[in-house]
Scaffold this active site. Structure first.
Site, short mmCIF file in Angstrom:
data_model
loop_
_atom_site.label_atom_id
_atom_site.label_comp_id
_atom_site.label_asym_id
_atom_site.label_seq_id
_atom_site.Cartn_x
_atom_site.Cartn_y
_atom_site.Cartn_z
N HIS A 1 0.86 -1.19 0.00
CA HIS A 1 0.00 0.00 0.00
C HIS A 1 0.89 1.24 0.00
O HIS A 1 1.84 1.33 0.78
CB HIS A 1 -0.90 0.02 1.24
CG HIS A 1 -1.72 1.28 1.33
ND1 HIS A 1 -2.87 1.46 0.60
CD2 HIS A 1 -1.52 2.43 2.02
CE1 HIS A 1 -3.36 2.67 0.86
NE2 HIS A 1 -2.55 3.28 1.70
N ASP B 1 -15.65 1.84 7.08
CA ASP B 1 -14.64 2.84 6.72
C ASP B 1 -15.20 3.82 5.69
O ASP B 1 -14.95 5.02 5.75
CB ASP B 1 -13.38 2.16 6.16
CG ASP B 1 -12.41 3.20 5.63
OD1 ASP B 1 -11.94 4.03 6.43
OD2 ASP B 1 -12.16 3.23 4.42
N ARG C 1 -15.62 11.95 8.14
CA ARG C 1 -14.38 12.66 8.49
C ARG C 1 -14.10 13.78 7.50
O ARG C 1 -13.64 14.87 7.87
CB ARG C 1 -13.20 11.67 8.50
CG ARG C 1 -13.21 10.75 9.70
CD ARG C 1 -12.26 9.59 9.50
NE ARG C 1 -10.90 10.04 9.23
CZ ARG C 1 -10.00 9.33 8.54
NH1 ARG C 1 -10.31 8.15 8.06
NH2 ARG C 1 -8.80 9.81 8.35
N SER D 1 -8.13 3.29 9.05
CA SER D 1 -8.88 3.30 7.79
C SER D 1 -8.13 2.49 6.73
O SER D 1 -8.69 1.61 6.07
CB SER D 1 -9.04 4.77 7.35
OG SER D 1 -9.38 4.87 6.00
N LYS E 1 -9.05 -1.70 5.28
CA LYS E 1 -9.28 -2.08 3.87
C LYS E 1 -8.25 -3.11 3.41
O LYS E 1 -8.57 -4.05 2.71
CB LYS E 1 -9.21 -0.84 2.98
CG LYS E 1 -10.48 0.01 3.11
CD LYS E 1 -10.41 1.25 2.28
CE LYS E 1 -9.42 2.22 2.85
NZ LYS E 1 -9.79 3.62 2.77
N1 URA Z 1 -6.51 6.96 2.81
C1 URA Z 1 -7.40 6.16 3.42
O1 URA Z 1 -7.75 5.10 2.92
N2 URA Z 1 -7.92 6.55 4.61
C2 URA Z 1 -7.55 7.69 5.21
O2 URA Z 1 -8.03 7.97 6.29
C3 URA Z 1 -6.63 8.54 4.55
C4 URA Z 1 -6.11 8.14 3.35
#
Ligand code: URA
Length: 428
Positions: free
Chosen positions: A82, A161, A168, A183, A187
């Site tokens: 990631h 999320d 957010r 977050s 994922k």
């Molecule tokens: N990318 C994400 O997936 N979540 C965040 O909170 C910020 C960047």
């Protein structure tokens, strides 16, 4: 449990229990906790932070709010990468096929452009016919047979999320390390992986401008991984200039194909191989295979097979001229001589959005053809009138892009050393 009491305790700096955190996330996902209470909780987290003992249940509750993929019946460890996002960051495109060609499975779920940064899905979709929306069974088939599938997030992956991120976004609580870390990790862990390599970008084109904040984010994500029994290695890498030369979707895809052919810019090749070796190590394969798979054509062949399996036109791999191309190419030139000392890489990303390479709003469509080809790197000498970059455009957003670029390059009399590509490697 009463939400208002949990909000008050977090506000006052208490550490919440796992069942209390699960209650808040579950109630919000089910719609029984209203936005205003979750907003207050998020703001309390923003100011008070979260301990590792709170972060694991938060991530777990978000992860289990939807489908969690399970590849445990397939042999070997599943590993993904990631990136926190940058400008010109096309690393996933060569990386995933290299690692898959070396026998480690990569179930890669990627995103679209976010803010001034590009996204892997938008780049892949430049290939005519390529589908990033595969059914779970088709995705599983690709991971089983080719060792890799390249898809986008579905509504079923970490829906908590999705809702929390949207909240957010409008309550000024995005920039919170525990919330960002949970977050991202919710994922990624929903992919059913055993290990993860994080590429945390640092610099003028990154969300984290300084190494200290980036290190904290990396450590927080690695800590969540460790709590949840996953191996996580993080790299802090430079984003004070675009990665490689190309910025923009089809231009970046072309560059990624060059890398898979054994060419391409040195920084892209280097970072791709560093991350590939790490993924192979975590996948219990031989890290030295990465370079061999790249140089003997196995990685390119695997990319071809993935493109074909996902419905893409493989002819673009042999003839990238078939990819979308902008109608106009013009230089953006320096107005003085000197050494290139700094770039506002974020501004370069924003300028590419003005041309259509990214979105101003979620609903915008992108123009795959447009973007920039960089003409300079940090530390280079430039003459007055030399091209700093070449603008590939279709007649849209040129003035806004030029205005954005006008202060993006700092040129002075003193040569600065180019920043190192790799700043640091860290584990939980
Ligand atoms: N990318 C994400 O997936 N979540 C965040 O909170 C910020 C960047």
């Amino acid at each position: 449990m009463r939400a208002v009491e949990l909000i008050a305790r977090k506000r006052d700096g208490a550490v919440l229990r796992p069942d209390e955190i699960r209650f808040l996330v579950d109630a919000y996902t089910q719609g029984t906790l209203p936005d205003y209470q979750m907003s207050a909780f998020l703001m309390a987290v923003f100011f008070r932070g979260m301990t590792p003992a709170e972060l694991a249940p938060l991530t777990s509750a978000m992860l289990h709010s939807g489908d969690v993929l399970d590849f445990s019946d397939l042999p070997g460890r599943k590993v993904d990468k990631h990136s926190t996002g940058g400008v010109g960051d096309k690393i996933s495109l060569p990386l995933a096929p290299i690692v898959a060609a070396c026998g480690v499975r990569v179930p890669m779920i990627s995103g679209r452009g976010l803010g001034h940064t590009g996204g892997t899905l938008d780049k892949l979709e430049c290939i005519p016919g390529f589908s990033t929306q595969l059914s779970p069974s088709k995705f599983r088939e690709l991971v089983a047979t080719l060792g890799c599938g390249l898809i986008g997030q579905t509504a079923e992956i970490a829906p908590a999320d999705k809702r929390l991120y949207a909240l957010r976004d409008v309550t000024a609580t995005v920039e919170s390390i525990p919330l960002i870390a949970s977050s991202i990790m919710s994922k990624k862990l929903a992919e059913g992986i055993d290990a993860l390599v994080l590429d945390v970008k640092v610099g003028s084109g990154a969300f984290m401008r300084d190494a200290e904040t980036a290190r904290l984010l990396a450590q927080t994500m690695a800590g969540i991984g460790a709590e949840m029994g996953k191996d996580v290695v993080a790299y802090l890498t430079d984003m004070n200039q675009p990665l490689g030369i190309a910025v923009g979707n089809a231009l970046e895809l072309r560059e990624a194909i060059d890398v898979l052919r054994g060419g391409g810019p040195a920084d892209i090749r280097e970072l791709t191989l560093i991350l590939a070796r790490e993924m192979l190590r975590l996948g219990q394969a031989d890290p030295a295979e990465a370079e061999r798979a790249l140089d003997d054509g196995r990685a390119l062949q695997r990319f071809r097979e993935i493109v074909e399996a996902q419905g893409g036109d493989v002819r673009v791999i042999d003839d990238p001229d078939l990819l979308p191309r902008a109608r106009h190419v013009e230089p953006f030139v320096s107005t003085r001589s000197g050494f290139l000392q700094a770039m506002d890489t974020r501004a370069i990303g924003v300028a590419s959005i003005h041309l259509g390479a990214g979105r101003h709003t979620k609903e915008d469509s992108i123009n795959p053809a447009v973007g920039f080809m960089m003409g300079v790197r940090l530390g280079d000498w430039v003459n007055d009138g030399d091209p700093l970059l070449f603008v590939h455009h279709d007649g849209v957003g040129l003035e806004a892009a030029r205005a954005e670029l006008s202060s993006a390059f700092t040129i002075g009399d003193v040569r600065v050393a180019p920043p190192p590509l790799i700043i640091e490697r860290l584990e939980a």
